[in-house]
Write a protein that holds these residues in place. Sequence first.
Motif, mmCIF file in Angstrom:
data_model
loop_
_atom_site.group_PDB
_atom_site.id
_atom_site.type_symbol
_atom_site.label_atom_id
_atom_site.label_comp_id
_atom_site.label_asym_id
_atom_site.label_seq_id
_atom_site.Cartn_x
_atom_site.Cartn_y
_atom_site.Cartn_z
ATOM 1 N N LEU A 111 0.815 -1.219 0.000
ATOM 2 C CA LEU A 111 0.000 0.000 0.000
ATOM 3 C C LEU A 111 0.847 1.267 0.000
ATOM 4 C CD1 LEU A 111 -2.699 -0.968 2.669
ATOM 5 C CD2 LEU A 111 -2.831 -1.221 0.179
ATOM 6 N N SER A 112 2.132 1.135 0.311
ATOM 7 C CA SER A 112 3.000 2.303 0.408
ATOM 8 C C SER A 112 3.447 2.773 -0.970
ATOM 9 C CB SER A 112 4.226 1.988 1.279
ATOM 10 O OG SER A 112 5.032 0.998 0.665
ATOM 11 N N VAL A 113 3.739 4.068 -1.072
ATOM 12 C CA VAL A 113 4.209 4.663 -2.324
ATOM 13 C C VAL A 113 5.550 5.338 -2.060
ATOM 14 C CG1 VAL A 113 3.790 6.407 -4.098
ATOM 15 C CG2 VAL A 113 1.901 4.985 -3.278
ATOM 16 N N SER A 114 6.607 4.801 -2.672
ATOM 17 C CA SER A 114 7.955 5.344 -2.503
ATOM 18 C C SER A 114 8.374 6.220 -3.669
ATOM 19 C CB SER A 114 8.961 4.196 -2.351
ATOM 20 O OG SER A 114 8.591 3.320 -1.312
ATOM 21 N N CYS A 115 7.552 6.310 -4.677
ATOM 22 C CA CYS A 115 7.893 6.907 -5.966
ATOM 23 C C CYS A 115 8.049 8.427 -5.890
ATOM 24 C CB CYS A 115 6.799 6.542 -6.962
ATOM 25 S SG CYS A 115 7.170 6.983 -8.661
ATOM 26 N N SER A 116 8.954 8.963 -6.707
ATOM 27 C CA SER A 116 9.143 10.414 -6.748
ATOM 28 C C SER A 116 8.151 11.099 -7.685
ATOM 29 C CB SER A 116 10.573 10.753 -7.181
ATOM 30 O OG SER A 116 10.867 10.190 -8.438
#
Length: 456
Positions: A328-333
């Motif tokens: 569910l996490s979003v690490s994207c720039s």
Amino acid sequence: MTTYLVRADLTAPVTEPDDVRLLDWAPGRIAATIQTGDAGPEFFTGWLPPRAAADLLLLGAAVYCADKTTRRRGTPDSWTRDIALKVPVESTAAWRNADFDAALRFLTGDHWEIQPYNSSQHPLAGMADVSLAERPIGLGVDGVCLFSGGLDSLCGVIDLLEEDPERRLCLLSHHEGGQASTAQQLLLDELGEHYGAERIRSRRLYLRPAPPNNHQARPLPRPRENTTRSRSLLFLSAALALAAAEGPAVPVYVPENGFIGINVPLTRARVGSASTRTTHPHFMHLLATASAAIGVSNRVINPYRLRTKGEILAESRNAALLRRLAPLSVSCSHPETARYVGRKQGNCGYCFPCLIRRASLAHVGWDDDEYAYNVFAEDDSTILLNRRSRRGADLRAVIVGAFADRPDRDVLRNGPLPQCERAAFTGVWRRGLAELRTWLASGARGPLAELVESRS
């Protein structure tokens, strides 16, 4: 030089020349040029920071908006800007002794001049649902934790709550809408259900430069700069304000892996401010020193400063919960860009944070998330390895940087490190590169495998 005047009192007359831009702070009001949205005042409900911390929060908001509305294009080197910021504060003497200019210069790569002027008005005066009490009012928490919706911040919250069953945290998020905002809310809901609402308080700050409208005294120019480096100051200044409302002993937690914290440039072309310094130890030191000089002395702690992202996952205090919530996490720039090519929004799979994310998940055997682009799929890797593709620049740089024979002194290329910890930071840098190499060597196919083999 681009000059901004920050006003917390919109009734004060403006005597500045027409070329001075106004950053008007009035949360929830349409006349503001620092926009907090219709729900903006909800962020401030139920707590009140001391004046020094409120002034720091206003600085963070103003710097962020000035950063986004001052274009780098057109400067002599197409990067370095000269920005002056006139900020209302309670104690001009304290602010002149604090060197925020140096912290900002290191963070964004620009020349900043913070010019404090005296104002007796508390930045939150006159806001609905905010009463200015005689003393600060907190939310009843033991710490404030930055919560971006990324994998590191998710790990941080889980570890902090598992470490001390009595600990209560305020999770601070900043957003401007989009995929990151969605991820934050999904994770907040899951964490609240698991740990209980009494242990988690959430504050989500929607803040950006306001679009022009006829109610503003001087609307900001429409063009926006997309190389924003100052978001971490906004994040940290808001967190420090929340912590200071509880008391000077309440810490701020910044869960960020040490590899991305020092962010050693992968190639010589990325040296200097082209590599972000959002949680670099030197910036954190400069900010802490300047904040203490104006009376905000709460500690800022990065519990993962000497660990790689893979090590953080492997040492989680609740691996089962982390494994369930990690997708569910979003690490994207840039999580929204995939929509322009008809692909799944979320983690793009090709930016530097996404590549580190995949390598860390592979380190614990969890690299099975879906991405807009899969670098191990031959069709996608062919697109990304095309030198005409800007989309593949980070992947190409990772391959060059991870497989190069690099001296230890390269660890200092993005800024100075504490002398007593240089060996430790060198270690985390080399272990982070090893995670990337192991992941690439084990999964590369087709043209990507050929390139990796040629570099090995």
